[in-house]
Scaffold this motif. Structure first.
Motif, PDB file in Angstrom:
ATOM      1  N   UNK A 186      42.235  39.529  31.318  1.00  0.00           N
ATOM      2  CA  UNK A 186      43.060  39.757  32.499  1.00  0.00           C
ATOM      3  C   UNK A 186      42.901  41.198  32.980  1.00  0.00           C
ATOM      4  N   UNK A 187      42.857  42.140  32.034  1.00  0.00           N
ATOM      5  CA  UNK A 187      42.672  43.551  32.394  1.00  0.00           C
ATOM      6  C   UNK A 187      41.266  43.790  32.925  1.00  0.00           C
ATOM      7  N   UNK A 188      40.277  43.128  32.352  1.00  0.00           N
ATOM      8  CA  UNK A 188      38.887  43.309  32.775  1.00  0.00           C
ATOM      9  C   UNK A 188      38.703  42.867  34.224  1.00  0.00           C
ATOM     10  N   UNK A 189      39.285  41.732  34.569  1.00  0.00           N
ATOM     11  CA  UNK A 189      39.117  41.198  35.927  1.00  0.00           C
ATOM     12  C   UNK A 189      40.239  41.620  36.876  1.00  0.00           C
ATOM     13  N   UNK A 190      41.219  42.374  36.373  1.00  0.00           N
ATOM     14  CA  UNK A 190      42.320  42.789  37.228  1.00  0.00           C
ATOM     15  C   UNK A 190      43.131  41.620  37.726  1.00  0.00           C
ATOM     16  N   UNK A 191      43.276  40.582  36.876  1.00  0.00           N
ATOM     17  CA  UNK A 191      43.920  39.340  37.293  1.00  0.00           C
ATOM     18  C   UNK A 191      45.427  39.388  37.089  1.00  0.00           C
ATOM     19  N   UNK A 192      46.164  38.817  38.035  1.00  0.00           N
ATOM     20  CA  UNK A 192      47.625  38.803  37.958  1.00  0.00           C
ATOM     21  C   UNK A 192      48.140  37.736  36.999  1.00  0.00           C
ATOM     22  N   UNK A 193      47.404  36.625  36.884  1.00  0.00           N
ATOM     23  CA  UNK A 193      47.830  35.530  36.015  1.00  0.00           C
ATOM     24  C   UNK A 193      46.611  34.683  35.679  1.00  0.00           C
ATOM     25  N   UNK A 194      46.834  33.588  34.941  1.00  0.00           N
ATOM     26  CA  UNK A 194      45.712  32.758  34.500  1.00  0.00           C
ATOM     27  C   UNK A 194      44.949  32.133  35.671  1.00  0.00           C
ATOM     28  N   UNK A 195      45.670  31.708  36.686  1.00  0.00           N
ATOM     29  CA  UNK A 195      45.003  31.091  37.843  1.00  0.00           C
ATOM     30  C   UNK A 195      44.124  32.110  38.559  1.00  0.00           C
ATOM     31  N   UNK A 196      44.639  33.320  38.706  1.00  0.00           N
ATOM     32  CA  UNK A 196      43.861  34.391  39.342  1.00  0.00           C
ATOM     33  C   UNK A 196      42.649  34.735  38.491  1.00  0.00           C
ATOM     34  N   UNK A 197      42.837  34.776  37.174  1.00  0.00           N
ATOM     35  CA  UNK A 197      41.720  35.065  36.270  1.00  0.00           C
ATOM     36  C   UNK A 197      40.624  34.013  36.420  1.00  0.00           C
ATOM     37  N   UNK A 198      40.995  32.744  36.429  1.00  0.00           N
ATOM     38  CA  UNK A 198      40.013  31.666  36.564  1.00  0.00           C
ATOM     39  C   UNK A 198      39.252  31.774  37.881  1.00  0.00           C
ATOM     40  N   UNK A 199      39.950  32.077  38.945  1.00  0.00           N
ATOM     41  CA  UNK A 199      39.302  32.190  40.254  1.00  0.00           C
ATOM     42  C   UNK A 199      38.325  33.354  40.284  1.00  0.00           C
ATOM     43  N   UNK A 200      38.734  34.488  39.725  1.00  0.00           N
ATOM     44  CA  UNK A 200      37.865  35.664  39.707  1.00  0.00           C
ATOM     45  C   UNK A 200      36.633  35.431  38.830  1.00  0.00           C
ATOM     46  N   UNK A 201      36.826  34.838  37.658  1.00  0.00           N
ATOM     47  CA  UNK A 201      35.699  34.571  36.761  1.00  0.00           C
ATOM     48  C   UNK A 201      34.718  33.596  37.400  1.00  0.00           C
ATOM     49  N   UNK A 202      35.221  32.555  38.024  1.00  0.00           N
ATOM     50  CA  UNK A 202      34.341  31.569  38.656  1.00  0.00           C
ATOM     51  C   UNK A 202      33.535  32.197  39.788  1.00  0.00           C
ATOM     52  N   UNK A 203      34.196  33.045  40.572  1.00  0.00           N
ATOM     53  CA  UNK A 203      33.487  33.698  41.671  1.00  0.00           C
ATOM     54  C   UNK A 203      32.421  34.656  41.132  1.00  0.00           C
ATOM     55  N   UNK A 204      32.743  35.367  40.046  1.00  0.00           N
ATOM     56  CA  UNK A 204      31.805  36.311  39.456  1.00  0.00           C
ATOM     57  C   UNK A 204      30.589  35.588  38.868  1.00  0.00           C
ATOM     58  N   UNK A 205      30.829  34.521  38.114  1.00  0.00           N
ATOM     59  CA  UNK A 205      29.728  33.774  37.504  1.00  0.00           C
ATOM     60  C   UNK A 205      28.835  33.153  38.574  1.00  0.00           C
ATOM     61  N   UNK A 206      29.436  32.613  39.623  1.00  0.00           N
ATOM     62  CA  UNK A 206      28.640  32.029  40.706  1.00  0.00           C
ATOM     63  C   UNK A 206      27.740  33.075  41.343  1.00  0.00           C
ATOM     64  N   UNK A 207      28.252  34.311  41.459  1.00  0.00           N
ATOM     65  CA  UNK A 207      27.460  35.377  42.073  1.00  0.00           C
ATOM     66  C   UNK A 207      26.345  35.854  41.138  1.00  0.00           C
ATOM     67  N   UNK A 208      26.667  36.111  39.878  1.00  0.00           N
ATOM     68  CA  UNK A 208      25.649  36.611  38.949  1.00  0.00           C
ATOM     69  C   UNK A 208      24.534  35.586  38.722  1.00  0.00           C
TER      70      UNK A 208
END
Length: 239
Positions: A186-208
């Protein structure tokens, strides 16, 4: 002005090597007179980080960055000679430096806040160089900054290796994160909660995945020390 990054693998000797690199060895490298010098070491402050991926054996455990008028001159040759024997292998790369997000300035020799996660990227053979750079620099850069808690982002595209039989690398990327991010996604991705974390991780993986940075990559968590900067806007007295 050229920038050279030296990778440090498999430290020789005892566990005190991170301190030795940023003090005794750094002083010897400063004495060589290069306009800029920085060291990154994997030390106790980042031990156990979740952000660790390794393909090399022995693994990369640190980096020396040198800004110099000549990549083939005494600053780099002297540094390689000084580092040999301290590590199982040292390799040097000429790079071009892009800075989408400038790290905060620090006093010479002091530890940069948080930690520096350094990624070693390879270009997939199915991607030509222009396509790879466009997907990395143009498409991915804003995604990386938007989806992570990054407060410093330096992209070093490898021009060529300077040492024989150096592992092939396309880029060496340094991203700064809060220290809490070593152990907390959560700290690594700056996520507010689990849903935000999942969205950020998915967007990051899709980009990389569009430029191959989701595979065949090394990531090295490090403590960052800038000993001397060549940039006038950040100039501070050297040690």
């Amino acid at each position: 002005m050229e920038k050279v990054i030296i990778t440090l693998r498999g430290p020789a000797g005892d566990d005190a090597w991170p301190t030795r690199v940023r003090t005794e060895i750094a002083d010897d490298l400063l004495a060589l007179g290069a306009p800029g010098l920085a060291v990154n070491v994997r030390d106790a402050a980042v031990d156990g980080s979740l952000m660790t991926l390794t393909t090399m054996n022995p693994p990369v455990v640190g980096f020396v960055g040198i800004w110099t008028p000549q990549s083939y001159g005494p600053h780099v040759l002297g540094a390689l000679k000084r580092l040999e024997g301290e590590f199982a292998r040292v390799d040097a790369y000429v790079v071009t430096e892009s800075v989408p997000l400038a790290p905060p300035p620090t006093a010479p020799g002091t530890r940069t806040p948080g930690f520096a996660n350094v990624a070693l990227l390879r270009r997939p053979p199915e991607l030509d160089e222009p396509t790879w750079f466009a997907r990395w620099h143009v498409d991915h850069t804003p995604v990386a900054i938007a989806t992570q808690s990054t407060f410093g982002y330096v992209q070093n595209a490898v021009v060529r290796a300077l040492t024989p039989e150096a592992p092939a690398l396309a880029a060496i990327v340094e991203e700064l994160f809060p220290i809490e991010a070593t152990r907390d996604l959560h700290a690594f991705f700056g996520a507010a909660d689990d849903a935000d974390l999942s969205a950020r991780m998915n967007r990051m993986v899709a980009s990389t995945s569009t430029f191959g940075a989701d595979r065949n990559v090394d990531t090295v968590p490090t403590s960052r020390y800038v000993l001397r900067t060549p940039f006038a806007a950040e100039a501070t007295p050297s040690r």
